[in-house]
Design a protein around this motif. Sequence first.
Motif, PDB file in Angstrom:
ATOM      1  N   UNK A  99       0.851  -1.195   0.000  1.00  0.00           N
ATOM      2  CA  UNK A  99       0.000   0.000   0.000  1.00  0.00           C
ATOM      3  C   UNK A  99       0.888   1.246   0.000  1.00  0.00           C
ATOM      4  N   UNK A 100       1.441   1.503  -1.147  1.00  0.00           N
ATOM      5  CA  UNK A 100       2.405   2.596  -1.244  1.00  0.00           C
ATOM      6  C   UNK A 100       1.801   3.977  -1.151  1.00  0.00           C
ATOM      7  N   UNK A 101       0.578   4.130  -1.636  1.00  0.00           N
ATOM      8  CA  UNK A 101      -0.047   5.443  -1.595  1.00  0.00           C
ATOM      9  C   UNK A 101       0.342   6.334  -2.758  1.00  0.00           C
ATOM     10  N   UNK A 102      -0.198   7.539  -2.806  1.00  0.00           N
ATOM     11  CA  UNK A 102       0.057   8.448  -3.931  1.00  0.00           C
ATOM     12  C   UNK A 102       1.467   9.029  -3.868  1.00  0.00           C
ATOM     13  N   UNK A 103       2.114   9.117  -5.030  1.00  0.00           N
ATOM     14  CA  UNK A 103       3.434   9.767  -5.082  1.00  0.00           C
ATOM     15  C   UNK A 103       3.604  10.561  -6.376  1.00  0.00           C
ATOM     16  N   UNK A 104       2.476  11.095  -6.884  1.00  0.00           N
ATOM     17  CA  UNK A 104       2.520  11.893  -8.117  1.00  0.00           C
ATOM     18  C   UNK A 104       3.113  13.275  -7.866  1.00  0.00           C
ATOM     19  N   UNK A 105       4.039  13.677  -8.737  1.00  0.00           N
ATOM     20  CA  UNK A 105       4.686  14.986  -8.613  1.00  0.00           C
ATOM     21  C   UNK A 105       3.938  16.087  -9.341  1.00  0.00           C
ATOM     22  N   UNK A 106       4.401  17.321  -9.125  1.00  0.00           N
ATOM     23  CA  UNK A 106       3.761  18.501  -9.734  1.00  0.00           C
ATOM     24  C   UNK A 106       4.254  18.707 -11.162  1.00  0.00           C
ATOM     25  N   UNK A 107       3.387  19.312 -11.952  1.00  0.00           N
ATOM     26  CA  UNK A 107       3.782  19.687 -13.310  1.00  0.00           C
ATOM     27  C   UNK A 107       4.669  20.927 -13.305  1.00  0.00           C
TER      28      UNK A 107
END
Length: 329
Positions: A34-42
């Motif tokens: 269950x790593x979770x969200x790790x999306x970066x910014x544009x």
Amino acid sequence: MAENNFVDYVKIFCRSGNGGPGSAHLRREKYIPKGGPDGGDGGRGGHVIVRGNAQMWTLLHLRYKRHIFAGHGESGGKQCSSGADGEDIYIDVPLGTVAKDGETGEFMFEITHDGETHILVQGGRGGLGNNHFKSPTNQTPRYAQPGEPSAEGWKVLELKVLADVGLVGFPSAGKSTLLSVVSAAKPKIADYPFTTLTPNLGIVSYRDNQSFVMADIPGIIEGAHEGKGLGLRFLRHIERNSMLLFMVPADSKDHRKEYFILLNELEKYNPELLDKERYLVISKSDFLDDELKADISKEFQDIPHHFISSVTSSGISSLKDIIWRILNN
């Protein structure tokens, strides 16, 4: 400044870059169920930026480059990696350049110093990645912000020559001749009206290795503020001069009338020009004797004035002293 190379007005189409979208990536690694969200910014979209360059004297380089586009920001990535910002585009312009909105004519900014920068069109902001939206009640957000769109539009860049002294006078008043005598400038000189079609700048040497900049503004005639003659095109260059040196030739039919016609044209164009320091020069006075000079002086008892001859250099040295005192008063 060659006549065909001096450009003081351009209208250009500018577009900034889009902001990059944020990432909605979910962390997926072995042994981490269950790593979770790790999306970066544009990344931010690129700006279109105007930058002052003291080595430039004209907007000629923009005459044939009317469309200027900045780079787009890149998308965010996994592991909270931010996208790269879009490439900024720099437009180098001479000092004294004014930027206006091409549609409304609204003043935006003015460049007056070397290296000074202003954003002409702002790039879009990058979107936030899903890492920003996690919370105890929303532990795996599967969405992210899109980047802001680019901005675009027509912009006007208008050059107003920066000089210490601006020469103001009717055509064939001797302005170009004076500039050629006191500086190394080589303006076109001929015995007919409107010989000078573009402003000319010259650096005038003074005592103790000091100097000041003099500008020969193309001739003004009665009705110039209404578009007659060369019209309003070069009147704007007078706005940036520290002082105005009015020139009335000795062979004028009515010296006082000619002087006040010039004053009236400046006032109707911009009343603030009359707040500048000004001084009157009677040019082409080499054929005047003392009696004729006294008669002309009677016409200007209430106006400080000085007689010069650019041909014989009579009165030139003392004129430099007068200008220097006014500039440093």
